[in-house]
Design an enzyme around this catalytic site. Structure first.
Site, PDB file in Angstrom:
ATOM      1  N   ASP A  45       0.905  -1.168  -0.105  1.00  0.00           N
ATOM      2  CA  ASP A  45      -0.084   0.203  -0.071  1.00  0.00           C
ATOM      3  C   ASP A  45       0.866   1.144   0.159  1.00  0.00           C
ATOM      4  O   ASP A  45       0.451   2.345  -0.069  1.00  0.00           O
ATOM      5  CB  ASP A  45      -0.905  -0.013   1.258  1.00  0.00           C
ATOM      6  CG  ASP A  45      -0.406   0.205   2.390  1.00  0.00           C
ATOM      7  OD1 ASP A  45       0.872  -0.122   2.584  1.00  0.00           O
ATOM      8  OD2 ASP A  45      -0.898   0.277   3.515  1.00  0.00           O
ATOM      9  N   SER A  46       2.174   1.010  -0.051  1.00  0.00           N
ATOM     10  CA  SER A  46       3.224   2.217  -0.290  1.00  0.00           C
ATOM     11  C   SER A  46       2.812   2.833  -1.680  1.00  0.00           C
ATOM     12  O   SER A  46       3.528   3.930  -1.795  1.00  0.00           O
ATOM     13  CB  SER A  46       4.488   1.742  -0.194  1.00  0.00           C
ATOM     14  OG  SER A  46       4.928   0.474  -0.983  1.00  0.00           O
ATOM     15  N   ASP A  84      -1.023  -6.321  -0.271  1.00  0.00           N
ATOM     16  CA  ASP A  84      -1.163  -5.630   0.988  1.00  0.00           C
ATOM     17  C   ASP A  84      -2.613  -4.938   1.431  1.00  0.00           C
ATOM     18  O   ASP A  84      -3.013  -4.098   0.659  1.00  0.00           O
ATOM     19  CB  ASP A  84       0.139  -4.379   1.167  1.00  0.00           C
ATOM     20  CG  ASP A  84       0.461  -4.067   2.216  1.00  0.00           C
ATOM     21  OD1 ASP A  84       0.086  -4.623   3.205  1.00  0.00           O
ATOM     22  OD2 ASP A  84       1.146  -3.003   2.151  1.00  0.00           O
ATOM     23  N   LYS A 114      -1.063  -9.404   2.996  1.00  0.00           N
ATOM     24  CA  LYS A 114      -0.345  -8.909   4.246  1.00  0.00           C
ATOM     25  C   LYS A 114      -1.290  -8.112   4.976  1.00  0.00           C
ATOM     26  O   LYS A 114      -1.995  -7.465   4.398  1.00  0.00           O
ATOM     27  CB  LYS A 114       0.788  -8.358   3.730  1.00  0.00           C
ATOM     28  CG  LYS A 114       1.501  -7.486   4.916  1.00  0.00           C
ATOM     29  CD  LYS A 114       2.950  -7.138   4.655  1.00  0.00           C
ATOM     30  CE  LYS A 114       3.017  -5.675   3.972  1.00  0.00           C
ATOM     31  NZ  LYS A 114       2.614  -4.728   4.716  1.00  0.00           N
ATOM     32  N   GLU A 116      -1.140  -5.752   8.616  1.00  0.00           N
ATOM     33  CA  GLU A 116      -0.418  -5.065   9.660  1.00  0.00           C
ATOM     34  C   GLU A 116      -1.319  -5.394  11.202  1.00  0.00           C
ATOM     35  O   GLU A 116      -2.464  -5.435  11.193  1.00  0.00           O
ATOM     36  CB  GLU A 116      -0.339  -3.547   9.543  1.00  0.00           C
ATOM     37  CG  GLU A 116       0.308  -2.954   8.351  1.00  0.00           C
ATOM     38  CD  GLU A 116       0.405  -1.711   7.957  1.00  0.00           C
ATOM     39  OE1 GLU A 116       0.060  -0.705   9.047  1.00  0.00           O
ATOM     40  OE2 GLU A 116       0.825  -1.012   7.109  1.00  0.00           O
ATOM     41  N   GLU A 183       9.282  -4.406  10.500  1.00  0.00           N
ATOM     42  CA  GLU A 183       9.791  -2.861  10.015  1.00  0.00           C
ATOM     43  C   GLU A 183      10.168  -2.015  11.208  1.00  0.00           C
ATOM     44  O   GLU A 183       9.760  -1.812  12.124  1.00  0.00           O
ATOM     45  CB  GLU A 183       8.502  -2.190   9.202  1.00  0.00           C
ATOM     46  CG  GLU A 183       8.840  -0.987   8.585  1.00  0.00           C
ATOM     47  CD  GLU A 183       7.803  -0.480   7.412  1.00  0.00           C
ATOM     48  OE1 GLU A 183       6.952  -1.036   7.370  1.00  0.00           O
ATOM     49  OE2 GLU A 183       8.122   0.750   7.363  1.00  0.00           O
TER      50      GLU A 183
HETATM   51  O1  KIV Z   1       3.584  -1.101   1.616  1.00  0.00           O
HETATM   52  C1  KIV Z   1       4.759  -1.636   1.615  1.00  0.00           C
HETATM   53  O2  KIV Z   1       5.528  -1.364   0.747  1.00  0.00           O
HETATM   54  C2  KIV Z   1       4.998  -2.312   2.879  1.00  0.00           C
HETATM   55  C3  KIV Z   1       6.651  -2.637   2.981  1.00  0.00           C
HETATM   56  C4  KIV Z   1       7.401  -1.306   3.307  1.00  0.00           C
HETATM   57  C5  KIV Z   1       6.754  -3.782   3.857  1.00  0.00           C
HETATM   58  O3  KIV Z   1       4.363  -2.519   3.774  1.00  0.00           O
END
Ligand code: KIV
Length: 280
Positions: A45-46, A84, A114, A116, A183
């Site tokens: 989600d980056s 994510d 993924k 969090e 992280e």
């Molecule tokens: O969103 C992302 O790119 C991440 C990584 C930094 C692990 O969660």
């Protein structure tokens, strides 16, 4: 070609083979990473920050993630692709988590998701895994909680916080997670967690002793002009090359040295002569 599975990733830890994970968000980039042999790609989600220009990951939607994940899946043949789960698509209820993670696999084509959060997320992780959805955990600095944490800071620095992180990692493993991202965690604590868990740890700003590493595509290629975190290494300076190439392109267009005959399409002489006759 068979895709890398969650079992392959766990076997890599068993063999002591480090896992190099990268993020990607589009077809062409994913295709290049896959060709280079990266075993696992995270559609992070980056993308909210590096692709869409938001100042955090919070505005990213499930539809954004599905759109980018489909492109990454189309670009890859071998890599395991992780979607994510974005903010508020899994936190409010287990039903939300099941529905949205189901969409990740059904509509996005991802092979796993993924989420969090640590112990507080264990029940959700267990239900997703029971439903046949492999889950990667993510603890330490969890960017979706940035307003609560108050900044992008290293986590687990006090004895109590370190114990909490260790317990979070254990809770995720017990819930059935196949891997866990650490992280911004002190290197010595990441080492302890990695030794304690049977599943792989994937570090970002978590030192060299994790079972794998993850870097954000734009950080590792020097393409994010706003900020470079301390834990990111530029393996190339693509951002600089893009700027230089663009300046050169502008100059050549202005000077008339691009395009040349080589980049142009010819017309045969007879057709040209006929054209002159009919238009004169
Ligand atoms: O969103 C992302 O790119 C991440 C990584 C930094 C692990 O969660």
């Amino acid at each position: 070609m068979a895709r890398v599975s969650v079992h392959d990733l766990k076997a890599m830890k068993g063999r002591g083979e480090k896992i190099a994970m990268l993020t990607a968000y589009d077809y062409s980039s994913a295709k290049l990473l896959d060709k280079a042999g990266v075993p696992i790609i995270l559609v992070g989600d980056s993308l909210g920050m590096v692709m869409l220009g938001y100042d955090s990951t919070l505005p990213v939607t499930m539809d954004d993630m599905l759109h980018h994940t489909r492109a990454v899946v189309r670009g890859t043949q071998r890599a395991h692709v992780v979607l994510d789960m974005p903010f508020m698509t899994y936190q409010a209820s287990i039903e939300d988590a099941l529905r949205n993670a189901g969409r990740a696999l059904q509509e996005g084509g991802a092979m796993s998701v993924k989420v969090e959060g640590g112990a507080a997320m264990a029940e959700t992780v267990a239900r997703l895994v029971q439903a046949g959805i492999p889950v990667m955990g993510h603890i330490g600095l969890t960017p979706q909680s940035i307003n609560q944490i108050g900044g992008y800071k290293v986590r687990g620095k006090t004895p109590a916080a370190a114990v909490r992180l260790m317990n979070d990692a254990i809770a995720l493993e017990q819930a059935g997670a196949y891997a866990v991202v650490l992280e911004l965690v002190p290197a010595a604590l990441s080492k302890l967690i990695s030794e304690r868990l049977a599943i792989p740890t994937i570090g970002i700003g978590a030192g060299p002793d994790c079972d794998g590493q993850v870097q954000v595509f734009h950080d590792f290629l020097g393409m994010y002009p706003d900020f470079t975190p301390k834990h990111a290494k530029h393996f190339a300076e693509i951002g600089r090359q893009i700027t230089e190439a663009t300046r050169q392109y502008i100059a050549e267009v202005q000077q008339g040295s691009f395009p040349t005959e080589q980049e142009s399409y010819a017309m045969d002489e007879a057709t040209l002569a006929e054209l002159f006759q009919t238009t004169s």
